[in-house]
Structure formats: C-alpha cells, structure tokens
Design an enzyme around this catalytic site. Structure first.
Site, PDB file in Angstrom:
ATOM      1  N   GLU A  88      34.491  55.319  17.114  1.00 33.37           N
ATOM      2  CA  GLU A  88      35.924  55.555  17.381  1.00 33.37           C
ATOM      3  C   GLU A  88      36.675  54.560  16.513  1.00 33.37           C
ATOM      4  O   GLU A  88      36.648  53.356  16.765  1.00 33.37           O
ATOM      5  CB  GLU A  88      36.221  55.342  18.854  1.00 33.37           C
TER       6      GLU A  88
ATOM      7  N   CYS B 294      45.041  51.800  18.626  1.00 35.02           N
ATOM      8  CA  CYS B 294      44.500  52.697  17.586  1.00 35.02           C
ATOM      9  C   CYS B 294      45.406  53.897  17.419  1.00 35.02           C
ATOM     10  O   CYS B 294      45.703  54.305  16.308  1.00 35.02           O
ATOM     11  CB  CYS B 294      43.070  53.121  17.934  1.00 35.02           C
TER      12      CYS B 294
END
Ligand code: NAD
Length: 468
Positions: free
Chosen positions: A239, A273
């Site tokens: 990720e 993120c």
C-alpha cells in the site's frame, strides 16, 4: 527517496537505542530498542512455534481479537497521549486513530473465510477451503502508526497467522505499548514488535521464515520490499504513496464544500496517503476557491497536539519537514505564489505554516510528487478533459475525488479517474468492509474487507467422488 533515519540515543546499558523525538519540541523525549537484523531469527522462530496453536482454533481467535479490541479501548487515553507525543497529531485525531484500531480488530474478529463447493457436472465435488499462509511481516510508516499496524495484523491474525510487526523508527513507542497490552489477550509469539533502523525492515522482508510481507509506505521503499521478498518468494501486499487530485466542477458551491475540502488536504498535517494533494478548479472559480482555502489556512490553530485548542500539529520528523520546505521553495522560485503560509514557523518544533499555493507551474514537484505535508497547490483548468488528463497525469493512482452539485455528472467524471477509490463531494472516507487497492504505482494486492482476510490465506482444494 526514502528519508534519512532518526539518530541513536546515548546508550545507557550498552544496548543501542533509537532516540524518539517529540515533533512539537524537536527534542528527544524517550527511546526504543534499535534491534539488529540478526535478532529476527529468534523472533521468527517463536512465530513458527506459535503458529500451529493459533491456526487450530477459529473460535479462540475470534475471542482473542474481540478481547484485543476491548483492551485497546480501555487503554485509549494513555495510548492517545503517547501517539500524539511521538507522531504530533492533535489529541482528538489520536483518539480517532485508536477508535479505528479497535474497530479493525472487532471487524476482523468476526470475519471467517467461506468454504465453497464447485459442482461442474462431473462426478467429482471440489471443496475449496482456506489455510493461513504462515508468518506475516507487517511493515508500516509513521503517519498512522497504530491504525495502519492494525489494518495489517488484524486480518493476518484473524486468518490464523502469527505476525512480526515493524513500525517506523520515527514512531515506535505507541506500537510497543499497544503490543505489550495485547500480550495479555494473545498467546505468546503470535504478535511481536521489532523496532530499529535499516536494514531491519529489509532483512524482515527477505527472511526465509516469512510467507507474506504486507507493507505500507513510499513507492521507492515498496519497490525495495518487493525485491527483498522475491528472495523467498513470499507473497507481497504493498500500500504505497498517493498524489490524489480533487477535481471541482463548474456547478460546485464553494462555501458548502470549502471546509470539507480543506480538511481532506490538511488532516494529520497533510501526512495522509490519500489526502487531497492537488486541487483542479474551473478558471472562473479559481480565485474564489483559493481565497476560501487560504482564509482557512490563515486562521486554523496550529500548535502542539497535546494542546486542546490545536487543530493542526507539526510535521512528524525533521527530514520530512526539510522535504516539504524544499519542494515549496522550489515552487515559489518557479513562479508560484503563496496565498497563505509558504514557510516554516519560527520557534521550536517541526511546524510549517499551512500553505495554499497558486500560479503553480504544473511541472513543479509539489504537483507531480507527493508533498506529504501542509501544502496544497490549487490549479485552474479550462476544459474538463484537461482537468481529467492532469488528474491522471502522474504515476500515482491511490484515490481521487470530484466535487459538484449534480452528483450524477460528478460520478461520471469520477469514473474517468485512474485510481483505486474515487469519492463524490468528499475524500478519504473508507468503510472497513471495502477493498483498498491502489492503481498504477500506488499499490499491489488488495487490503480491506474480506479481501484483506483472503490476502492472508491460500486456497486448499479437495476433490472427491460425488456420493451416489
Ligand atoms: P517509508 O517507505 O520511508 O517507510 C515505511 C516503512 O518501511 C518504515 O517502517 C521504514 O522503516 C521501513 N523501511 C525503510 N526502508 C526499508 C527497506 N529497505 N526494507 C523494508 N522496510 C524499510 O515511508 P514513510 O516515510 O514512513 O511513510 C510515508 C509514505 O507512506 C508516503 O509515501 C505515504 O503515501 C505512504 N502511505 C501509504 C498508505 C497507503 O495505504 N497506501 C498509507 C499511509 C502512508
């Protein structure tokens, strides 16, 4: 480029320690073990010893993970203070992170894989069962240390695997405290934390005793992790970074969305993120949007996370602060203008003024790379095709959003975004039950929901003759 790592503390007992800095003061306030890579052999051996007992009893796992969620909730106040101290985020955001940590444990506690039968007309039944893959290495960054750790260890444990967890050396403390609390509800060797500087993570990712490496962090480190895991052909879930665009449409009501858009970019000081990292606005509305965001940036209360008045804390660490400063300066030198902020704040701590940039050259790094800090470029567009092209014009593909009054039209534009998750009129809201996967360089594999559980399992198929 990965960041330089934190310094070592002065050893008191001959054992190396990591200095942990409070980003609100810039001063070390505690330390954690700086473990050597060769210590991993014993840790992973213990995980293998714990595995047969842990995988054998699904009901015991459910009970243990529910107990773990209760434990996290009971310790929320102490964990939140420590998290704010080492990470910098406002205390309310730490509490929210801890609530999400407990919620993940509870969600995966009750999730079990489904055994299925395939009857395809032959005189044979195929039964698909699921087996745990084996010891899992979980490596996480410093922006959401507890929540991201739980996003990895909750599904891995629920699937019947032991986990070795490595937090960032910038934020090892709350994770160590969490795992020492969980030792009361989890069997020994099932969840172990290791802390230290590189090459600890690289060694963990390449260790032959690890069967799945699940990593959250930057694209550059993700590539290194994938290569390292290739040595033992362990499964890899990555990720990675994002550079999410928010595309505003010409029917957007600026007053109605400005708060939501601002916080989608500045929550956790922009260190998310899937924060909004670029905003594309119809040229006609550009000045109004810049001013609405700049007004919020100028007036938001910036300060230490432990101060109840604070809405925006410091940048987590000195190398990241230097990077935010560098790419902001580059944009300003290239012709951008700061409608708010634009520089570090005087005084101690890693504080950077919340910054709204306009007149930004589209090829500036603050547009093409992930700034991961409290700086937001707002760019005008003339046609929707131009906006979609620009939004899709980086190597990232984590998330994106479209903002407008006609939500059907916004949804049609969202459909054109190259990313894993797209939102209409908000950004970065996630359900525990949804898949989470980046497009392009933003990730490999799928986390979240049942997909997160199956990511820690492998199919085991039994064929047998059909009973007459
Ligand atoms: P990073 O890649 O520098 O470090 C992440 C982790 O990897 C840390 O624990 C670090 O110590 C470790 N590490 C460093 N070198 C390693 C190596 N060679 N092998 C194995 N492990 C190694 O990232 P960061 O600066 O800590 O975090 C910020 C990044 O994380 C941003 O790019 C952000 O977008 C990304 N992120 C992604 C998600 C997501 O879900 N997609 C969520 C949060 C953060």
């Amino acid at each position: 480029m990965p960041l330089p790592e934190p310094a070592l503390a002065t050893p008191t007992s001959g054992v190396a320690r990591l200095a942990v800095v409070d980003p609100a003061t810039g001063e070390p306030f505690d330390d954690a073990p700086d473990q050597r890579p060769d210590e991993l052999d014993a840790v992973i051996d213990r995980a293998h010893l714990a595995w047969p007992g842990w995988r054998a009893d699904a009901d015991a796992r459910t009970a243990a993970l529910r107990g773990a969620a209760d434990t996290v909730e009971t310790a929320a106040d102490a964990l939140a203070r420590l998290l704010t101290r080492e990470q910098g985020k406002p205390l309310a955001e730490s509490h929210a992170e801890i609530a999400r940590t407990a919620a993940r444990l509870r969600y995966f506690a009750d999730l079990t894989p489904r055994t299925r039968r395939i009857a395809d007309g032959r005189a044979v039944d195929s039964e698909i069962r699921w087996r745990p893959v084996g010891p899992v290495a979980a490596i996480v960054p410093w922006n959401f240390p507890l929540q991201l750790a739980a996003a990895k260890f909750a599904p891995a444990l629920a699937a019947g695997n032991p986990v070795v967890l490595k937090p960032s050396p910038f934020t090892p403390l709350a994770t160590r405290q969490l795992c020492s609390l969980l030792a009361d509800v989890l069997p020994e060797g099932v969840l172990t934390v290791v802390t230290g500087r590189e090459p600890l993570g690289a060694r963990l990712a390449s260790h032959p005793g690890i069967r799945h490496v699940t990593f959250t962090g930057s694209v550059a480190t993700g590539r290194a992790v994938a290569e390292a895991a290739g040595a033992s052909l362990a499964r890899v879930t990555l990720e990675l970074g994002g550079n999410d665009a928010a595309v505003l449409l010409d029917d957007v009501e600026v007053d109605r969305i400005a708060d939501r858009l601002f916080w989608a970019a500045f929550r956790n000081c922009g260190q998310v993120c899937m924060a909004v990292k670029r905003v594309y606005v119809p040229a006609r509305l550009h000045a109004e949007v810049v001013e609405a965001l700049a007004q919020r940036a100028r007036t938001v209360t910036v300060g230490p996370g432990l101060d109840p008045a604070t809405r925006l804390g410091p940048v987590n660490n000195a190398p990241q602060l230097a990077r935010v400063e560098r790419i902001t300066r580059e944009a300003l030198a290239g012709g951008a203008r700061a409608a708010a902020g634009g520089q570090r704040l005087d005084g101690p701590g890693h504080f950077f003024a919340p910054t709204i940039l306009t007149d930004v050259p589209p090829d500036s790094r603050v547009v093409t790379e992930e700034q991961f800090g409290p700086v937001l470029p707002v760019l005008p567009y003339r046609s929707l095709d131009e906006a979609v092209r620009a939004a899709n014009g980086t190597g990232f593909g984590l998330g994106g959003s479209v903002w407008g009054t006609d939500t059907d039209r916004a949804a049609a534009v969202a459909d054109r975004l190259e990313c894993g998750t797209a939102w209409i009129n908000h950004h970065a809201e996630l359900s525990l039950a949804q898949p989470f996967a980046g497009d392009k360089n933003s990730g490999v594999g799928v986390a979240g929901g049942p997909w997160g559980l199956y990511g820690n399992l492998r199919p085991f198929v039994v064929h047998r003759p059909r009973e007459a």
